[in-house]
Design a protein around this motif. Structure first.
Motif, PDB file in Angstrom:
ATOM      1  N   UNK A  38     -11.260   3.670  -5.724  1.00 51.81           N
ATOM      2  CA  UNK A  38     -11.008   2.306  -5.234  1.00 51.81           C
ATOM      3  C   UNK A  38     -10.103   2.343  -4.008  1.00 51.81           C
ATOM      4  N   UNK A  39      -9.075   3.183  -4.020  1.00 48.35           N
ATOM      5  CA  UNK A  39      -8.213   3.303  -2.844  1.00 48.35           C
ATOM      6  C   UNK A  39      -8.995   3.805  -1.630  1.00 48.35           C
ATOM      7  N   UNK A  40      -9.893   4.739  -1.849  1.00 50.15           N
ATOM      8  CA  UNK A  40     -10.718   5.229  -0.741  1.00 50.15           C
ATOM      9  C   UNK A  40     -11.600   4.127  -0.172  1.00 50.15           C
ATOM     10  N   UNK A  41     -12.209   3.361  -1.047  1.00 47.76           N
ATOM     11  CA  UNK A  41     -13.081   2.267  -0.601  1.00 47.76           C
ATOM     12  C   UNK A  41     -12.268   1.196   0.130  1.00 47.76           C
ATOM     13  N   UNK A  42     -11.116   0.822  -0.436  1.00 48.96           N
ATOM     14  CA  UNK A  42     -10.278  -0.193   0.207  1.00 48.96           C
ATOM     15  C   UNK A  42      -9.741   0.297   1.548  1.00 48.96           C
ATOM     16  N   UNK A  43      -9.366   1.569   1.620  1.00 53.03           N
ATOM     17  CA  UNK A  43      -8.906   2.119   2.901  1.00 53.03           C
ATOM     18  C   UNK A  43     -10.017   2.142   3.934  1.00 53.03           C
ATOM     19  N   UNK A  44     -11.239   2.313   3.488  1.00 52.76           N
ATOM     20  CA  UNK A  44     -12.378   2.344   4.408  1.00 52.76           C
ATOM     21  C   UNK A  44     -12.795   0.942   4.855  1.00 52.76           C
ATOM     22  N   UNK A  45     -12.782  -0.030   3.932  1.00 49.14           N
ATOM     23  CA  UNK A  45     -13.306  -1.360   4.244  1.00 49.14           C
ATOM     24  C   UNK A  45     -12.238  -2.385   4.640  1.00 49.14           C
ATOM     25  N   UNK A  46     -11.160  -2.449   3.886  1.00 47.68           N
ATOM     26  CA  UNK A  46     -10.186  -3.530   4.064  1.00 47.68           C
ATOM     27  C   UNK A  46      -9.087  -3.169   5.063  1.00 47.68           C
ATOM     28  N   UNK A  47      -8.628  -1.930   5.045  1.00 50.42           N
ATOM     29  CA  UNK A  47      -7.505  -1.537   5.886  1.00 50.42           C
ATOM     30  C   UNK A  47      -7.748  -1.761   7.376  1.00 50.42           C
ATOM     31  N   UNK A  48      -8.919  -1.418   7.927  1.00 51.98           N
ATOM     32  CA  UNK A  48      -9.119  -1.686   9.360  1.00 51.98           C
ATOM     33  C   UNK A  48      -9.043  -3.178   9.709  1.00 51.98           C
ATOM     34  N   UNK A  49      -9.523  -4.016   8.810  1.00 53.31           N
ATOM     35  CA  UNK A  49      -9.461  -5.458   9.050  1.00 53.31           C
ATOM     36  C   UNK A  49      -8.010  -5.921   9.048  1.00 53.31           C
ATOM     37  N   UNK A  50      -7.227  -5.452   8.080  1.00 51.03           N
ATOM     38  CA  UNK A  50      -5.812  -5.816   8.024  1.00 51.03           C
ATOM     39  C   UNK A  50      -5.051  -5.308   9.243  1.00 51.03           C
ATOM     40  N   UNK A  51      -5.384  -4.128   9.705  1.00 53.95           N
ATOM     41  CA  UNK A  51      -4.710  -3.578  10.886  1.00 53.95           C
ATOM     42  C   UNK A  51      -5.005  -4.424  12.117  1.00 53.95           C
ATOM     43  N   UNK A  70      -0.310  -0.549   3.696  1.00 54.26           N
ATOM     44  CA  UNK A  70      -0.638   0.422   2.648  1.00 54.26           C
ATOM     45  C   UNK A  70      -0.231  -0.097   1.277  1.00 54.26           C
ATOM     46  N   UNK A  71       0.924  -0.750   1.201  1.00 58.68           N
ATOM     47  CA  UNK A  71       1.378  -1.319  -0.079  1.00 58.68           C
ATOM     48  C   UNK A  71       0.431  -2.415  -0.547  1.00 58.68           C
ATOM     49  N   UNK A  72      -0.060  -3.223   0.378  1.00 59.54           N
ATOM     50  CA  UNK A  72      -1.020  -4.282   0.024  1.00 59.54           C
ATOM     51  C   UNK A  72      -2.306  -3.670  -0.518  1.00 59.54           C
ATOM     52  N   UNK A  73      -2.761  -2.597   0.099  1.00 60.12           N
ATOM     53  CA  UNK A  73      -3.967  -1.901  -0.372  1.00 60.12           C
ATOM     54  C   UNK A  73      -3.745  -1.381  -1.799  1.00 60.12           C
ATOM     55  N   UNK A  74      -2.575  -0.823  -2.063  1.00 58.65           N
ATOM     56  CA  UNK A  74      -2.272  -0.309  -3.402  1.00 58.65           C
ATOM     57  C   UNK A  74      -2.190  -1.439  -4.410  1.00 58.65           C
ATOM     58  N   UNK A  75      -1.585  -2.561  -4.030  1.00 56.57           N
ATOM     59  CA  UNK A  75      -1.520  -3.712  -4.936  1.00 56.57           C
ATOM     60  C   UNK A  75      -2.913  -4.283  -5.206  1.00 56.57           C
TER      61      UNK A  75
END
Length: 116
Positions: A38-51, A70-75
């Protein structure tokens, strides 16, 4: 094969940190493996949008806001995966920092063994 090894390393790092940090918990290794996916998927999909959305704040803070991202992704991962919990955003920030350090150490140990 490399992806499976990286997921296993990430799951091992999640398990180790759940024992080390009182604000983070994982029920089992299977749950840690799911958290790694799940962290891998969120880092791939959501993190670039948040950045992209928080780029001005990230620039003003000289990149330190990336720790909050990163903390938001973990939460988010803790919200989606039952059996994985993080008690606060500060535990998530600390978990994020230690997770990246532990992943680097475990990855370097693995690549060192491959070179022999």
């Amino acid at each position: 094969m490399n992806l499976i090894i990286r997921l296993l390393i990430n799951a091992l790092a999640v398990i180790i940190l759940s024992y080390a940090l009182p604000g983070v918990g994982v029920d089992s290794f299977v749950t840690a493996l799911i958290v790694a996916v799940v962290l891998s998927i969120l880092n791939f999909l959501v993190k670039p949008i948040l950045i992209i959305l928080t780029l001005p704040v990230t620039i003003v803070t000289l990149g330190l806001f990336l720790l909050i991202i990163n903390a938001i992704i973990i939460l988010l991962a803790a919200h989606f995966v039952s059996g994985f919990y993080v008690s606060s955003i500060w535990w998530a920030v600390l978990f994020s920092i230690l997770l990246s350090l532990l992943q680097s150490i475990l990855q370097s140990i693995l690549t060192k063994d491959k070179k022999k």
